[in-house]
Motif scaffolding. Structure first.
Motif, PDB file in Angstrom:
ATOM      1  N   ALA A   1      -0.419   0.121  15.241  1.00 37.69           N
ATOM      2  CA  ALA A   1      -0.071  -1.212  15.605  1.00 37.69           C
ATOM      3  C   ALA A   1       0.568  -1.978  14.304  1.00 37.69           C
ATOM      4  O   ALA A   1       1.382  -2.798  14.431  1.00 37.69           O
ATOM      5  CB  ALA A   1      -1.332  -1.843  15.865  1.00 37.69           C
ATOM      6  N   ALA A   2      -0.004  -1.628  13.174  1.00 36.30           N
ATOM      7  CA  ALA A   2       0.686  -2.310  11.945  1.00 36.30           C
ATOM      8  C   ALA A   2       1.988  -2.078  11.830  1.00 36.30           C
ATOM      9  O   ALA A   2       2.908  -2.938  11.364  1.00 36.30           O
ATOM     10  CB  ALA A   2      -0.220  -1.861  10.692  1.00 36.30           C
ATOM     11  N   ALA A   3       2.493  -0.731  11.850  1.00 32.73           N
ATOM     12  CA  ALA A   3       3.879  -0.231  11.563  1.00 32.73           C
ATOM     13  C   ALA A   3       4.918  -0.982  12.238  1.00 32.73           C
ATOM     14  O   ALA A   3       6.156  -0.816  12.028  1.00 32.73           O
ATOM     15  CB  ALA A   3       3.789   1.357  11.679  1.00 32.73           C
ATOM     16  N   SER A   4       4.321  -1.602  13.547  1.00 36.16           N
ATOM     17  CA  SER A   4       5.352  -2.155  14.494  1.00 36.16           C
ATOM     18  C   SER A   4       5.516  -3.845  13.955  1.00 36.16           C
ATOM     19  O   SER A   4       6.421  -4.404  14.687  1.00 36.16           O
ATOM     20  CB  SER A   4       4.763  -2.367  15.878  1.00 36.16           C
ATOM     21  N   MET A   5       4.679  -4.362  13.022  1.00 32.31           N
ATOM     22  CA  MET A   5       5.177  -5.599  12.605  1.00 32.31           C
ATOM     23  C   MET A   5       6.057  -5.742  11.480  1.00 32.31           C
ATOM     24  O   MET A   5       6.465  -4.619  10.759  1.00 32.31           O
ATOM     25  CB  MET A   5       3.799  -6.114  11.912  1.00 32.31           C
ATOM     26  N   PRO A   6       6.604  -6.926  11.611  1.00 33.25           N
ATOM     27  CA  PRO A   6       7.923  -7.291  10.451  1.00 33.25           C
ATOM     28  C   PRO A   6       7.310  -6.962   9.378  1.00 33.25           C
ATOM     29  O   PRO A   6       6.190  -7.357   8.605  1.00 33.25           O
ATOM     30  CB  PRO A   6       8.300  -8.572  10.776  1.00 33.25           C
ATOM     31  N   SER A   7       8.369  -6.431   8.146  1.00 38.49           N
ATOM     32  CA  SER A   7       8.031  -6.012   6.856  1.00 38.49           C
ATOM     33  C   SER A   7       6.657  -5.426   6.493  1.00 38.49           C
ATOM     34  O   SER A   7       6.098  -5.653   5.376  1.00 38.49           O
ATOM     35  CB  SER A   7       8.075  -7.437   6.195  1.00 38.49           C
ATOM     36  N   VAL A   8       6.341  -4.564   7.191  1.00 43.83           N
ATOM     37  CA  VAL A   8       4.873  -3.647   7.203  1.00 43.83           C
ATOM     38  C   VAL A   8       5.250  -2.347   6.981  1.00 43.83           C
ATOM     39  O   VAL A   8       5.969  -1.770   8.159  1.00 43.83           O
ATOM     40  CB  VAL A   8       3.794  -4.216   8.131  1.00 43.83           C
ATOM     41  N   GLU A   9       4.733  -1.636   6.248  1.00 47.80           N
ATOM     42  CA  GLU A   9       4.714  -0.364   5.837  1.00 47.80           C
ATOM     43  C   GLU A   9       3.224   0.272   6.026  1.00 47.80           C
ATOM     44  O   GLU A   9       2.432  -0.389   5.455  1.00 47.80           O
ATOM     45  CB  GLU A   9       5.597   0.029   4.466  1.00 47.80           C
TER      46      GLU A   9
END
Length: 215
Positions: A75-83
């Motif tokens: 879920a986090a990886a789908s957010m903008p600018s998130v690795e």
């Protein structure tokens, strides 16, 4: 208890240069042992609302989520600018943060705890602006004993001392107390049902608000 978070009014995108924010997220099944009757979904929602708010902050270039939870990572990886940095062998909060911070090279870095479901991007921006002038900064929690954010300037060696009474531990290490007002959503972390209710008054992020909405 599920008031929606007010809009920040559309802060302009300022992505580079900027801060790298590390958010450690425990596996949702064990993330909040002091929150009675809170299920895994809500624990994950609290963490992801925190990550989303950090990602939306104008002065944040990258958010690095460190977690061993596969669903949270996806879920986090789908957010903008998130690795996402995988944590195959969890060894504590400070170790997880250090692993994330190590990927940030010489950028200014911050560690943000993942239990701030009412966090507004503008409040994080204000704290990071104050942190820009110090080597190491710290933001206390609402109770004034813990820490919700610690920072290190570009080129400054990373360190953190999260745990019991972490504010005293950070200030003993020479961290500068950042001038973040008591009303800031950055200070309202959530470990208990009472603190979750306080966060709801401030306005929860969309994932947490949806799960807590009356049915």
């Amino acid at each position: 208890m599920s008031a929606e978070r007010p809009s920040d009014g559309g802060s302009p995108e300022v992505r580079s240069p900027g801060w790298v924010v590390v958010v450690p997220l425990k596996p949702a099944a064990i993330g909040k042992s002091r929150l009675r009757d809170v299920d895994e979904q809500l624990v994950r929602a609290i963490g992801l609302d925190t990550v989303a708010a950090a990602s939306a902050a104008a002065t944040v270039a990258r958010v690095i989520v460190v977690t061993a939870d596969a669903a949270t990572a996806a879920a986090a990886a789908s957010m903008p600018s998130v690795e996402v940095v995988a944590e195959p062998d969890p060894s504590g909060l400070n170790a997880a943060i250090a692993a994330g911070a190590a990927t940030a090279a010489r950028a200014p870095r911050a560690a943000l705890l993942g239990d701030l479901p009412a966090l507004r991007p503008g409040d994080l921006d204000a704290a990071l602006a104050a942190a820009a002038s110090v080597d190491h900064g710290v933001v206390p929690d609402a109770e004034g004993t813990g820490s919700t954010l610690v920072t290190a300037g570009a080129g400054i060696a990373w360190q953190s001392a999260f745990g019991a009474d972490s504010l005293a531990r950070h200030t003993a290490l020479g961290f500068t107390l950042l001038p973040v007002p008591a009303s800031s959503t950055l200070r309202r972390d959530v470990d208990t049902a009472e603190q979750l209710a306080d966060a709801a008054v401030l306005g929860l992020g969309p994932r947490s608000a949806t799960l807590l909405a009356p049915r």
